[in-house]
Design an enzyme around this catalytic site. Structure first.
Site, PDB file in Angstrom:
ATOM      1  N   ARG A 148       0.747  -1.297   0.087  1.00 21.37           N
ATOM      2  CA  ARG A 148      -0.064  -0.196  -0.548  1.00 21.37           C
ATOM      3  C   ARG A 148       0.864   0.931  -0.367  1.00 21.37           C
ATOM      4  NH1 ARG A 148      -3.459  -3.192   3.786  1.00 21.37           N
ATOM      5  NH2 ARG A 148      -5.000  -4.118   3.088  1.00 21.37           N
TER       6      ARG A 148
ATOM      7  N   LYS B 174       3.206  11.702 -10.601  1.00 19.97           N
ATOM      8  CA  LYS B 174       2.159  11.003 -11.311  1.00 19.97           C
ATOM      9  C   LYS B 174       2.728   9.805 -11.827  1.00 19.97           C
ATOM     10  CE  LYS B 174      -0.724  13.849 -13.823  1.00 19.97           C
ATOM     11  NZ  LYS B 174      -1.379  14.723 -15.560  1.00 19.97           N
TER      12      LYS B 174
ATOM     13  N   GLU C 226       9.372  20.048 -23.861  1.00 20.63           N
ATOM     14  CA  GLU C 226       8.927  20.222 -22.322  1.00 20.63           C
ATOM     15  C   GLU C 226       9.554  21.710 -21.932  1.00 20.63           C
ATOM     16  OE1 GLU C 226       6.085  18.271 -22.324  1.00 20.63           O
ATOM     17  OE2 GLU C 226       6.427  16.304 -22.585  1.00 20.63           O
TER      18      GLU C 226
ATOM     19  N   LYS D  10       7.432  23.707 -13.181  1.00 18.19           N
ATOM     20  CA  LYS D  10       5.830  22.327 -13.092  1.00 18.19           C
ATOM     21  C   LYS D  10       6.600  22.731 -11.311  1.00 18.19           C
ATOM     22  CE  LYS D  10       5.384  17.650 -13.950  1.00 18.19           C
ATOM     23  NZ  LYS D  10       5.270  16.460 -14.528  1.00 18.19           N
TER      24      LYS D  10
ATOM     25  N   GLU E 258      -4.572  17.822 -10.372  1.00 17.62           N
ATOM     26  CA  GLU E 258      -4.954  18.693 -11.058  1.00 17.62           C
ATOM     27  C   GLU E 258      -7.123  18.009 -11.605  1.00 17.62           C
ATOM     28  OE1 GLU E 258      -3.309  16.266 -15.119  1.00 17.62           O
ATOM     29  OE2 GLU E 258      -4.963  17.216 -16.381  1.00 17.62           O
TER      30      GLU E 258
ATOM     31  N   ARG F 270      -2.597  23.032 -13.118  1.00 18.51           N
ATOM     32  CA  ARG F 270      -1.567  21.627 -13.513  1.00 18.51           C
ATOM     33  C   ARG F 270      -2.456  21.322 -15.221  1.00 18.51           C
ATOM     34  NH1 ARG F 270       0.920  15.946 -10.188  1.00 18.51           N
ATOM     35  NH2 ARG F 270       1.908  15.681 -11.830  1.00 18.51           N
TER      36      ARG F 270
ATOM     37  N   ASN G 294      -0.826  20.339 -20.252  1.00 20.43           N
ATOM     38  CA  ASN G 294      -1.343  19.462 -21.410  1.00 20.43           C
ATOM     39  C   ASN G 294      -0.633  19.808 -22.481  1.00 20.43           C
ATOM     40  OD1 ASN G 294      -1.550  17.438 -19.508  1.00 20.43           O
ATOM     41  ND2 ASN G 294      -3.471  17.377 -19.183  1.00 20.43           N
TER      42      ASN G 294
ATOM     43  N   HIS H   2      -0.494  19.013 -25.952  1.00 23.34           N
ATOM     44  CA  HIS H   2      -0.768  16.920 -25.634  1.00 23.34           C
ATOM     45  C   HIS H   2      -2.024  16.388 -25.979  1.00 23.34           C
ATOM     46  CE1 HIS H   2       2.252  18.235 -22.280  1.00 23.34           C
ATOM     47  NE2 HIS H   2       2.306  16.490 -22.205  1.00 23.34           N
TER      48      HIS H   2
ATOM     49  N   HIS I  59      -1.253  13.761 -28.671  1.00 20.87           N
ATOM     50  CA  HIS I  59      -1.937  12.792 -28.131  1.00 20.87           C
ATOM     51  C   HIS I  59      -2.586  11.935 -29.357  1.00 20.87           C
ATOM     52  CE1 HIS I  59      -4.462   9.660 -27.274  1.00 20.87           C
ATOM     53  NE2 HIS I  59      -3.654   9.134 -26.116  1.00 20.87           N
TER      54      HIS I  59
ATOM     55  N   HIS J 268       6.775  10.978 -27.887  1.00 24.67           N
ATOM     56  CA  HIS J 268       6.354  11.708 -26.859  1.00 24.67           C
ATOM     57  C   HIS J 268       6.442  13.058 -27.403  1.00 24.67           C
ATOM     58  CE1 HIS J 268       3.359  12.778 -23.900  1.00 24.67           C
ATOM     59  NE2 HIS J 268       4.323  13.078 -23.021  1.00 24.67           N
TER      60      HIS J 268
HETATM   61  N1  LIG Z   1       5.007  10.665 -14.722  1.00 23.98           N
HETATM   62  C1  LIG Z   1       4.444  12.104 -15.892  1.00 23.98           C
HETATM   63  O1  LIG Z   1       4.159  13.399 -15.273  1.00 23.98           O
HETATM   64  C2  LIG Z   1       5.572  11.672 -16.907  1.00 23.98           C
HETATM   65  C3  LIG Z   1       5.463  13.209 -17.828  1.00 23.98           C
HETATM   66  C4  LIG Z   1       5.902  12.820 -18.932  1.00 23.98           C
HETATM   67  C5  LIG Z   1       5.723  11.716 -19.355  1.00 23.98           C
HETATM   68  N2  LIG Z   1       5.658  11.103 -18.918  1.00 23.98           N
HETATM   69  C6  LIG Z   1       6.622   9.139 -20.059  1.00 23.98           C
HETATM   70  O2  LIG Z   1       7.652   9.371 -20.023  1.00 23.98           O
HETATM   71  C7  LIG Z   1       8.116   8.128 -20.837  1.00 23.98           C
HETATM   72  C8  LIG Z   1       8.706   8.872 -21.869  1.00 23.98           C
HETATM   73  O3  LIG Z   1       9.789   8.969 -21.317  1.00 23.98           O
HETATM   74  P1  LIG Z   1      11.686   9.381 -21.668  1.00 23.98           P
HETATM   75  O4  LIG Z   1      11.795  10.270 -22.780  1.00 23.98           O
HETATM   76  O5  LIG Z   1      12.451   9.814 -20.989  1.00 23.98           O
HETATM   77  O6  LIG Z   1      11.777   7.870 -21.937  1.00 23.98           O
HETATM   78  P2  LIG Z   1      12.294   6.371 -21.800  1.00 23.98           P
HETATM   79  O7  LIG Z   1      12.345   6.320 -20.463  1.00 23.98           O
HETATM   80  O8  LIG Z   1      11.975   5.390 -22.375  1.00 23.98           O
HETATM   81  O9  LIG Z   1      14.016   6.820 -22.102  1.00 23.98           O
HETATM   82  C9  LIG Z   1      14.164   7.277 -23.759  1.00 23.98           C
HETATM   83  C10 LIG Z   1      15.582   6.322 -24.391  1.00 23.98           C
HETATM   84  O10 LIG Z   1      17.238   6.752 -24.010  1.00 23.98           O
HETATM   85  C11 LIG Z   1      17.850   6.052 -23.221  1.00 23.98           C
HETATM   86  N3  LIG Z   1      18.201   6.747 -22.089  1.00 23.98           N
HETATM   87  C12 LIG Z   1      17.880   6.846 -20.640  1.00 23.98           C
HETATM   88  N4  LIG Z   1      18.832   8.159 -20.278  1.00 23.98           N
HETATM   89  C13 LIG Z   1      20.056   7.642 -21.107  1.00 23.98           C
HETATM   90  C14 LIG Z   1      21.137   8.062 -20.501  1.00 23.98           C
HETATM   91  N5  LIG Z   1      21.381   8.988 -19.805  1.00 23.98           N
HETATM   92  N6  LIG Z   1      22.019   7.669 -21.703  1.00 23.98           N
HETATM   93  C15 LIG Z   1      21.534   7.563 -22.913  1.00 23.98           C
HETATM   94  N7  LIG Z   1      20.507   6.324 -23.105  1.00 23.98           N
HETATM   95  C16 LIG Z   1      19.805   6.653 -21.856  1.00 23.98           C
HETATM   96  C17 LIG Z   1      16.364   4.931 -22.731  1.00 23.98           C
HETATM   97  O11 LIG Z   1      16.751   3.710 -22.321  1.00 23.98           O
HETATM   98  C18 LIG Z   1      15.334   5.312 -23.982  1.00 23.98           C
HETATM   99  O12 LIG Z   1      15.776   4.056 -24.805  1.00 23.98           O
HETATM  100  C19 LIG Z   1       6.317   7.466 -21.619  1.00 23.98           C
HETATM  101  O13 LIG Z   1       5.947   6.607 -20.624  1.00 23.98           O
HETATM  102  C20 LIG Z   1       5.934   9.257 -20.565  1.00 23.98           C
HETATM  103  O14 LIG Z   1       4.506   8.766 -20.568  1.00 23.98           O
HETATM  104  C21 LIG Z   1       5.173  10.319 -17.938  1.00 23.98           C
END
Ligand SMILES: NC(=O)c1ccc[n+]([C@@H]2O[C@H](COP(=O)([O-])OP(=O)(O)OC[C@H]3O[C@@H](n4cnc5c(N)ncnc54)[C@H](O)[C@@H]3O)[C@@H](O)[C@H]2O)c1
Length: 369
Positions: free
Chosen positions: A121, A143, A185, A227, A237, A242, A246, A249, A253, A267
């Protein structure tokens, strides 16, 4: 090092931004680490570059790091990997008062955060974001989610980390395309609420993308400050503040859905193009000038991000693109709130947008630019 507090009643924490944080992860975490065994979850790409310094710091401080290295990629945010992770944490005898370290991009952060939300939990976790996107966005705000067959991020929880360490050194190994996607972003914070920061991005974006450490640190710090302020105002949100995050987005999306959430459009790239479309749609509605919309598009284009939907070669009509928006998880009792602009740095939520009109607008965008 910059320290940005995220002020939440009973759940406040710090985001620390600077170089060398992973090499000092044991010292930075301090008393958050209560037992000798420390669970660390990462992906194989990140492990290749950053397991070494984390391991060395923990071991030198007398801890025993326990590693779970997952497959890189969005498909890791799944029920199957969540189950594997939770079972592993249980086998490691992680307790509620313990902390799991999430070393990686948004995929690892979202997955580990969700596992931490449901383990017994709720146990603690520390975000060690290694992508620009994760440092400026996903690691802050609590999130967490996985994807299901029905769509992205549809199952998750709000669960705040206890600490975020955004080590700028990690950006040195990030592939350039991932850097640009994260930069979308960064610019977003300027466009939605801070015209001076947008102007800074126009002037300094190339330095950030070229790996200039101080420019990167400034970009990350300003983004996290923005942020943190919004999250403190509207953690779950509910008030609309918040929701402004978006920006881009909803259009983005639809484009991601049309391209199958694939490598074709990351993304951040979808968000970048989505912001251009949101700005142009705001101009069409008479909220901003065509000149301001063009300024947004120019900044996105200068960062090497997509700024023309026609260039994607989608082979789809505007109405079909808009139809993807019906499945947007922000859909609320039959209406979809859109983040639009009254100026650069002045985003607002418009709840009276007709998807037919958006479809017509997208048709024009697909043909005319
Ligand atoms: N929680 C939230 O508020 C929120 C906000 C925006 C996005 N997201 C989520 O985040 C995800 C996307 O995150 P992302 O863009 O970081 O993608 P990711 O985690 O897939 O990383 C992108 C790529 O870079 C590689 N990588 C990561 N760090 C590295 C480094 N320092 N050196 C070399 N390679 C590296 C990873 O292995 C991957 O192949 C999505 O699932 C999205 O839904 C969440």
């Amino acid at each position: 090092m910059a320290v940005i507090p995220v002020e939440l009643a009973g759940r406040s924490y710090e985001v620390r931004v600077g170089p060398g944080l992973l090499a000092d992860v044991a010292g930075q975490c301090g008393l958050l680490l209560r037992k000798s065994r420390v669970p660390v979850v990462t992906d194989a790409n990140v492990a290749r570059h950053w397991r070494g310094p984390v391991d060395a710091s923990l071991t030198a401080a007398g801890f025993e790091p326990r590693w779970l290295v997952l497959e890189p990629g969005e498909s890791t945010k799944s029920w199957a990997v969540l189950q594997l992770l939770v079972d592993w944490l249980l086998a490691e005898e992680v307790e509620r008062g313990d902390h799991v370290l999430a070393l990686g991009g948004g995929v690892i952060g979202d997955l580990v955060g969700f596992a931490a939300a449901i383990l017994k939990r709720g146990c603690g976790f520390v975000q060690l974001p290694t992508t620009l996107l994760a440092q400026v966005d996903s690691s802050v705000g609590g999130k967490t989610a996985i994807n299901t067959a029905a769509g992205k991020n549809l199952v998750g929880a709000f669960h705040q980390p206890s600490l975020v360490l955004a080590d700028r050194d990690t950006l040195t190994t990030l592939p350039p395309r991932e850097m640009r996607a994260g930069y979308a972003e960064v610019i977003k914070y300027g466009i939605l609420g801070d015209p001076a920061f947008f102007a800074w991005c126009e002037a300094n974006g190339p330095d950030v993308l070229a790996g200039h450490g101080e420019a990167q640190e400034y970009a990350v710090t300003q983004s996290v400050v923005a942020k943190a302020r919004i999250v403190a105002e509207d953690e779950r949100e509910t008030t609309g503040a918040r929701a402004l995050l978006n920006l881009g987005h909803t259009f983005g999306h639809a484009l991601e859905a049309q391209t199958g959430f694939s490598e074709r459009l990351l993304h951040g790239e979808g968000v970048a193009l989505g912001m251009v479309l949101a700005a142009r749609y705001s101009a069409r509605r008479g909220y901003i000038s065509d000149g301001d919309a063009a300024r947004v598009a120019a900044a996105i284009d200068a960062a090497g991000l997509p700024s023309e939907v026609a260039a994607l070669g989608l082979n789809v009509g505007g109405r079909a693109l808009a139809a993807h928006m019906l499945h947007d998880k922000k859909m609320d009792a039959g209406t979809l709130p859109f983040v639009l602009l009254r100026g650069i740095g002045e985003a607002f939520l418009d709840r009276a947008v007709s998807l037919d009109d958006v479809g017509e607008f997208l048709d024009e965008e697909l043909q005319t630019h």
